[in-house]
Design an enzyme around this catalytic site. Structure first.
Site, PDB file in Angstrom:
ATOM      1  N   HIS A 201      42.696  30.329  62.082  1.00 20.14           N
ATOM      2  CA  HIS A 201      43.276  29.358  61.894  1.00 20.14           C
ATOM      3  C   HIS A 201      42.675  28.294  61.592  1.00 20.14           C
ATOM      4  CE1 HIS A 201      44.473  25.799  64.653  1.00 20.14           C
ATOM      5  NE2 HIS A 201      43.646  25.803  64.970  1.00 20.14           N
ATOM      6  N   SER A 202      43.336  28.090  61.063  1.00 22.89           N
ATOM      7  CA  SER A 202      42.729  26.656  60.539  1.00 22.89           C
ATOM      8  C   SER A 202      42.381  26.857  59.243  1.00 22.89           C
ATOM      9  CB  SER A 202      42.327  25.709  61.746  1.00 22.89           C
ATOM     10  OG  SER A 202      42.499  23.783  60.433  1.00 22.89           O
ATOM     11  N   TYR A 203      41.103  25.763  59.057  1.00 25.73           N
ATOM     12  CA  TYR A 203      39.798  26.441  57.922  1.00 25.73           C
ATOM     13  C   TYR A 203      39.828  27.562  58.171  1.00 25.73           C
ATOM     14  CZ  TYR A 203      36.760  25.733  54.477  1.00 25.73           C
ATOM     15  OH  TYR A 203      36.022  25.611  53.170  1.00 25.73           O
TER      16      TYR A 203
END
Length: 314
Positions: A201-203
Protein backbone atom coordinates in the site's frame (compact mmCIF):
# COMPACT_ATOMS: atom_id res chain seq x y z
CA UNK A 1 -1.16 23.13 30.99
CA UNK A 2 2.24 24.80 31.28
CA UNK A 3 4.61 24.35 28.38
CA UNK A 4 7.19 22.78 30.70
CA UNK A 5 4.76 20.09 31.88
CA UNK A 6 4.42 16.84 29.99
CA UNK A 7 1.18 14.94 30.14
CA UNK A 8 1.37 11.20 30.74
CA UNK A 9 -1.01 8.81 29.00
CA UNK A 10 -2.47 5.37 29.76
CA UNK A 11 -0.82 2.28 28.36
CA UNK A 12 -4.01 0.33 27.63
CA UNK A 13 -7.14 0.88 25.58
CA UNK A 14 -9.23 0.60 28.74
CA UNK A 15 -7.07 3.26 30.35
CA UNK A 16 -8.01 5.59 27.51
CA UNK A 17 -11.65 4.66 28.05
CA UNK A 18 -12.06 2.67 24.84
CA UNK A 19 -12.52 -0.86 23.60
CA UNK A 20 -13.39 -2.69 20.40
CA UNK A 21 -16.88 -4.12 20.09
CA UNK A 22 -17.86 -7.38 18.37
CA UNK A 23 -17.85 -5.63 15.01
CA UNK A 24 -14.27 -4.45 15.49
CA UNK A 25 -15.31 -0.82 15.98
CA UNK A 26 -13.62 1.38 18.59
CA UNK A 27 -16.16 2.60 21.14
CA UNK A 28 -16.09 4.49 24.43
CA UNK A 29 -16.43 2.66 27.74
CA UNK A 30 -19.07 3.93 30.16
CA UNK A 31 -17.21 5.19 33.24
CA UNK A 32 -19.92 4.03 35.64
CA UNK A 33 -20.80 0.59 34.24
CA UNK A 34 -17.49 -0.28 32.61
CA UNK A 35 -19.39 -1.47 29.53
CA UNK A 36 -18.90 -0.48 25.91
CA UNK A 37 -21.27 2.14 24.57
CA UNK A 38 -22.15 3.23 21.04
CA UNK A 39 -20.14 6.44 21.42
CA UNK A 40 -17.36 6.78 18.86
CA UNK A 41 -13.84 8.15 19.28
CA UNK A 42 -13.72 11.74 20.51
CA UNK A 43 -10.74 13.74 19.26
CA UNK A 44 -11.66 16.91 21.17
CA UNK A 45 -10.50 15.92 24.65
CA UNK A 46 -8.64 19.12 25.53
CA UNK A 47 -8.91 22.78 24.55
CA UNK A 48 -5.43 22.73 22.99
CA UNK A 49 -5.01 21.41 19.45
CA UNK A 50 -1.50 20.18 20.22
CA UNK A 51 -2.70 18.31 23.31
CA UNK A 52 -5.52 16.69 21.36
CA UNK A 53 -3.05 15.54 18.73
CA UNK A 54 -0.67 14.20 21.38
CA UNK A 55 -3.56 12.31 22.97
CA UNK A 56 -4.54 10.88 19.57
CA UNK A 57 -0.96 9.75 18.88
CA UNK A 58 -0.64 8.17 22.33
CA UNK A 59 -3.87 6.25 21.73
CA UNK A 60 -2.47 5.22 18.35
CA UNK A 61 0.63 3.77 20.01
CA UNK A 62 -1.58 1.70 22.30
CA UNK A 63 -3.60 0.50 19.32
CA UNK A 64 -0.38 -0.60 17.62
CA UNK A 65 0.37 -2.82 20.61
CA UNK A 66 -3.24 -4.05 20.58
CA UNK A 67 -2.92 -5.09 16.92
CA UNK A 68 0.39 -6.83 17.60
CA UNK A 69 -1.22 -8.77 20.45
CA UNK A 70 -4.28 -9.64 18.38
CA UNK A 71 -2.09 -10.93 15.54
CA UNK A 72 -0.40 -13.36 17.91
CA UNK A 73 -3.27 -14.37 20.17
CA UNK A 74 -6.25 -14.42 17.81
CA UNK A 75 -4.70 -14.87 14.37
CA UNK A 76 -1.92 -17.23 15.44
CA UNK A 77 0.84 -15.17 13.82
CA UNK A 78 4.44 -15.75 14.92
CA UNK A 79 6.84 -12.93 15.72
CA UNK A 80 10.22 -13.19 13.95
CA UNK A 81 12.93 -10.79 15.11
CA UNK A 82 15.09 -8.62 12.86
CA UNK A 83 17.95 -8.97 13.60
CA UNK A 84 17.70 -12.12 15.69
CA UNK A 85 21.18 -11.99 17.24
CA UNK A 86 20.54 -9.05 19.60
CA UNK A 87 18.29 -8.70 22.67
CA UNK A 88 14.63 -8.51 21.53
CA UNK A 89 14.28 -4.98 22.92
CA UNK A 90 16.97 -3.82 20.46
CA UNK A 91 15.37 -5.45 17.41
CA UNK A 92 12.28 -4.98 15.30
CA UNK A 93 10.16 -7.90 14.12
CA UNK A 94 7.87 -9.18 11.41
CA UNK A 95 4.94 -11.57 11.65
CA UNK A 96 4.63 -14.92 9.92
CA UNK A 97 1.93 -17.58 9.80
CA UNK A 98 4.62 -20.10 10.77
CA UNK A 99 7.66 -19.93 13.05
CA UNK A 100 9.96 -21.12 10.28
CA UNK A 101 9.17 -20.63 6.61
CA UNK A 102 10.35 -23.71 4.75
CA UNK A 103 9.80 -23.95 1.00
CA UNK A 104 6.32 -22.39 1.10
CA UNK A 105 4.25 -23.31 -1.94
CA UNK A 106 2.59 -19.87 -1.98
CA UNK A 107 3.91 -16.98 0.11
CA UNK A 108 2.09 -13.65 0.42
CA UNK A 109 4.11 -10.66 1.62
CA UNK A 110 2.19 -7.63 2.95
CA UNK A 111 3.88 -4.21 3.02
CA UNK A 112 2.16 -1.20 4.62
CA UNK A 113 2.73 2.44 3.74
CA UNK A 114 4.78 5.16 5.43
CA UNK A 115 4.22 7.05 8.68
CA UNK A 116 2.96 5.69 12.00
CA UNK A 117 1.55 2.38 10.75
CA UNK A 118 3.28 -0.81 11.79
CA UNK A 119 3.06 -4.50 10.89
CA UNK A 120 -0.55 -5.62 10.60
CA UNK A 121 -1.92 -2.16 9.81
CA UNK A 122 -3.00 -0.41 6.62
CA UNK A 123 -4.25 2.80 8.24
CA UNK A 124 -4.35 3.80 11.91
CA UNK A 125 -7.03 6.40 11.23
CA UNK A 126 -9.36 3.68 9.91
CA UNK A 127 -8.76 1.48 12.95
CA UNK A 128 -9.76 4.38 15.18
CA UNK A 129 -12.56 5.90 13.13
CA UNK A 130 -13.93 2.97 11.10
CA UNK A 131 -13.05 -0.59 12.12
CA UNK A 132 -10.36 -3.21 12.45
CA UNK A 133 -11.31 -4.88 9.17
CA UNK A 134 -10.69 -1.79 7.03
CA UNK A 135 -7.67 -0.53 8.96
CA UNK A 136 -5.71 -3.73 9.57
CA UNK A 137 -4.28 -6.51 7.41
CA UNK A 138 -6.27 -9.19 9.25
CA UNK A 139 -8.81 -9.74 6.41
CA UNK A 140 -5.89 -10.27 4.02
CA UNK A 141 -4.29 -12.78 6.37
CA UNK A 142 -7.51 -14.76 6.70
CA UNK A 143 -8.32 -14.76 2.98
CA UNK A 144 -4.76 -15.73 2.08
CA UNK A 145 -4.85 -18.66 4.46
CA UNK A 146 -8.11 -19.85 2.93
CA UNK A 147 -6.33 -19.88 -0.44
CA UNK A 148 -3.32 -21.82 0.83
CA UNK A 149 -0.80 -19.04 1.36
CA UNK A 150 1.72 -18.60 4.12
CA UNK A 151 1.77 -14.90 5.03
CA UNK A 152 4.58 -12.56 6.07
CA UNK A 153 3.91 -9.05 7.42
CA UNK A 154 6.72 -6.52 7.08
CA UNK A 155 7.32 -3.75 9.62
CA UNK A 156 9.12 -1.20 7.47
CA UNK A 157 8.51 1.90 9.64
CA UNK A 158 9.94 0.41 12.84
CA UNK A 159 13.49 1.73 12.48
CA UNK A 160 14.75 2.86 15.91
CA UNK A 161 15.09 1.72 19.50
CA UNK A 162 16.09 3.59 22.65
CA UNK A 163 19.04 1.79 24.23
CA UNK A 164 20.53 3.12 27.47
CA UNK A 165 18.76 6.41 26.93
CA UNK A 166 20.06 6.84 23.38
CA UNK A 167 17.95 6.56 20.21
CA UNK A 168 19.71 4.16 17.87
CA UNK A 169 18.83 2.82 14.41
CA UNK A 170 17.98 -0.88 14.24
CA UNK A 171 20.65 -2.79 12.36
CA UNK A 172 19.33 -3.86 8.98
CA UNK A 173 16.16 -1.81 9.41
CA UNK A 174 17.35 1.79 9.41
CA UNK A 175 14.78 2.71 6.77
CA UNK A 176 11.85 0.99 5.00
CA UNK A 177 13.80 -0.34 2.02
CA UNK A 178 16.66 -1.64 4.14
CA UNK A 179 14.18 -3.42 6.39
CA UNK A 180 12.45 -5.02 3.42
CA UNK A 181 15.75 -6.11 1.88
CA UNK A 182 16.91 -7.60 5.19
CA UNK A 183 13.68 -9.56 5.60
CA UNK A 184 13.80 -10.67 1.98
CA UNK A 185 17.27 -12.12 2.39
CA UNK A 186 16.90 -13.55 5.90
CA UNK A 187 13.39 -14.97 5.82
CA UNK A 188 12.13 -15.10 2.23
CA UNK A 189 15.11 -16.11 0.09
CA UNK A 190 16.36 -18.40 2.86
CA UNK A 191 13.03 -20.27 2.90
CA UNK A 192 13.39 -21.20 -0.80
CA UNK A 193 9.76 -20.40 -1.68
CA UNK A 194 8.12 -21.97 -4.71
CA UNK A 195 6.19 -18.79 -5.47
CA UNK A 196 5.67 -15.35 -3.97
CA UNK A 197 3.04 -12.62 -4.23
CA UNK A 198 3.40 -9.11 -2.80
CA UNK A 199 0.68 -6.68 -1.77
CA UNK A 200 1.86 -3.17 -0.93
CA UNK A 201 0.00 0.00 0.00
CA UNK A 202 1.06 3.59 -0.77
CA UNK A 203 4.81 3.98 0.00
CA UNK A 204 5.01 0.20 0.21
CA UNK A 205 4.88 0.37 -3.59
CA UNK A 206 8.07 2.43 -3.60
CA UNK A 207 9.74 -0.18 -1.40
CA UNK A 208 8.57 -2.98 -3.70
CA UNK A 209 9.86 -1.24 -6.84
CA UNK A 210 13.26 -0.82 -5.18
CA UNK A 211 13.30 -4.50 -4.25
CA UNK A 212 12.41 -5.44 -7.83
CA UNK A 213 15.35 -3.39 -9.07
CA UNK A 214 17.77 -4.89 -6.56
CA UNK A 215 16.58 -8.52 -6.74
CA UNK A 216 15.71 -8.82 -10.41
CA UNK A 217 16.38 -12.57 -10.66
CA UNK A 218 14.18 -13.35 -7.66
CA UNK A 219 11.30 -11.30 -9.04
CA UNK A 220 11.68 -12.93 -12.45
CA UNK A 221 11.80 -16.49 -11.14
CA UNK A 222 9.63 -16.50 -8.01
CA UNK A 223 7.30 -13.50 -7.81
CA UNK A 224 4.14 -14.27 -9.76
CA UNK A 225 2.08 -11.21 -8.80
CA UNK A 226 2.39 -7.75 -7.27
CA UNK A 227 -0.74 -5.95 -6.13
CA UNK A 228 -0.39 -2.26 -5.26
CA UNK A 229 -3.10 -0.27 -3.49
CA UNK A 230 -2.77 3.40 -4.42
CA UNK A 231 0.99 3.10 -4.65
CA UNK A 232 3.02 6.32 -4.85
CA UNK A 233 5.95 4.84 -6.80
CA UNK A 234 7.54 6.66 -9.74
CA UNK A 235 6.43 5.11 -13.04
CA UNK A 236 9.82 5.79 -14.62
CA UNK A 237 11.52 3.46 -12.10
CA UNK A 238 9.29 0.43 -12.61
CA UNK A 239 11.29 -2.52 -14.02
CA UNK A 240 9.88 -4.12 -17.15
CA UNK A 241 9.28 -7.42 -15.35
CA UNK A 242 7.03 -5.73 -12.81
CA UNK A 243 4.71 -4.37 -15.50
CA UNK A 244 3.86 -7.93 -16.57
CA UNK A 245 2.93 -9.19 -13.09
CA UNK A 246 1.69 -6.02 -11.36
CA UNK A 247 -1.51 -4.05 -10.98
CA UNK A 248 -2.20 -0.88 -9.01
CA UNK A 249 -5.69 -0.31 -7.57
CA UNK A 250 -6.01 3.46 -7.18
CA UNK A 251 -8.56 5.93 -5.86
CA UNK A 252 -11.33 6.49 -8.40
CA UNK A 253 -15.06 7.02 -8.70
CA UNK A 254 -15.25 4.22 -11.24
CA UNK A 255 -16.62 0.79 -10.22
CA UNK A 256 -14.18 -1.61 -8.61
CA UNK A 257 -11.54 -3.06 -10.97
CA UNK A 258 -12.38 -0.73 -13.89
CA UNK A 259 -9.20 -0.38 -16.02
CA UNK A 260 -7.88 3.18 -16.01
CA UNK A 261 -5.42 5.08 -18.17
CA UNK A 262 -1.74 4.72 -17.37
CA UNK A 263 1.46 6.54 -18.19
CA UNK A 264 3.82 4.99 -20.71
CA UNK A 265 6.15 3.22 -18.28
CA UNK A 266 3.77 2.35 -15.42
CA UNK A 267 2.02 -0.87 -14.42
CA UNK A 268 -1.71 -1.21 -15.16
CA UNK A 269 -4.00 0.94 -13.01
CA UNK A 270 -7.47 -0.20 -11.96
CA UNK A 271 -10.12 1.44 -9.82
CA UNK A 272 -10.07 0.50 -6.15
CA UNK A 273 -13.76 1.35 -6.03
CA UNK A 274 -13.19 4.08 -3.46
CA UNK A 275 -12.13 7.73 -3.47
CA UNK A 276 -10.19 7.67 -0.17
CA UNK A 277 -6.52 6.72 -0.31
CA UNK A 278 -6.48 4.92 3.02
CA UNK A 279 -9.51 2.78 2.10
CA UNK A 280 -8.07 1.33 -1.12
CA UNK A 281 -6.52 -1.81 0.40
CA UNK A 282 -9.80 -2.87 1.98
CA UNK A 283 -12.10 -1.79 -0.84
CA UNK A 284 -10.21 -3.61 -3.59
CA UNK A 285 -9.45 -6.81 -1.68
CA UNK A 286 -11.80 -9.09 -3.61
CA UNK A 287 -10.49 -7.92 -7.00
CA UNK A 288 -6.91 -8.08 -5.80
CA UNK A 289 -7.17 -11.70 -4.67
CA UNK A 290 -8.88 -12.65 -7.94
CA UNK A 291 -5.88 -11.12 -9.70
CA UNK A 292 -3.42 -13.02 -7.49
CA UNK A 293 -5.11 -16.33 -8.16
CA UNK A 294 -5.30 -15.66 -11.89
CA UNK A 295 -1.63 -14.77 -11.98
CA UNK A 296 -0.77 -17.88 -9.93
CA UNK A 297 -2.55 -20.11 -12.43
CA UNK A 298 -0.54 -18.49 -15.23
CA UNK A 299 2.68 -18.87 -13.24
CA UNK A 300 2.00 -22.57 -12.72
CA UNK A 301 1.22 -23.11 -16.38
CA UNK A 302 4.53 -21.51 -17.36
CA UNK A 303 6.61 -23.76 -15.09
CA UNK A 304 8.69 -26.50 -16.73
CA UNK A 305 6.70 -29.75 -16.66
CA UNK A 306 9.47 -31.68 -14.91
CA UNK A 307 9.64 -29.12 -12.09
CA UNK A 308 5.84 -29.05 -11.73
CA UNK A 309 5.56 -32.82 -11.58
CA UNK A 310 8.30 -33.09 -8.98
CA UNK A 311 6.65 -30.46 -6.80
CA UNK A 312 3.26 -32.12 -7.09
CA UNK A 313 4.65 -35.39 -5.79
CA UNK A 314 5.91 -33.87 -2.54
Amino acid sequence: MAASEERTYPTTLEGFGYGFNQGGKLRQIDKETGKLTDRVFDYQVYTSLSENQAHYEALGDVITEYVYQRLEEKEGMKKLYVPDDVPPEEATFVFSTVEKLDRPKKLLVLIHGSGVVRAGQWARSLIINDCLDSGTQIPYIRRARELGYEVLLLNTNDNYRTVNGARKPIRGSRNPTEHAATVLEKYILASKPESVAIVAHSYGGVVTVELAQRYADFFRDKVFAVGFTDSVHAASLVPEALKKIGRNWVTAKDPLDTPLTITKHDIPRHSAGHIKHEMTSYSCMSALFEFLESRYAEFRSEEPQSKKSKGDEL
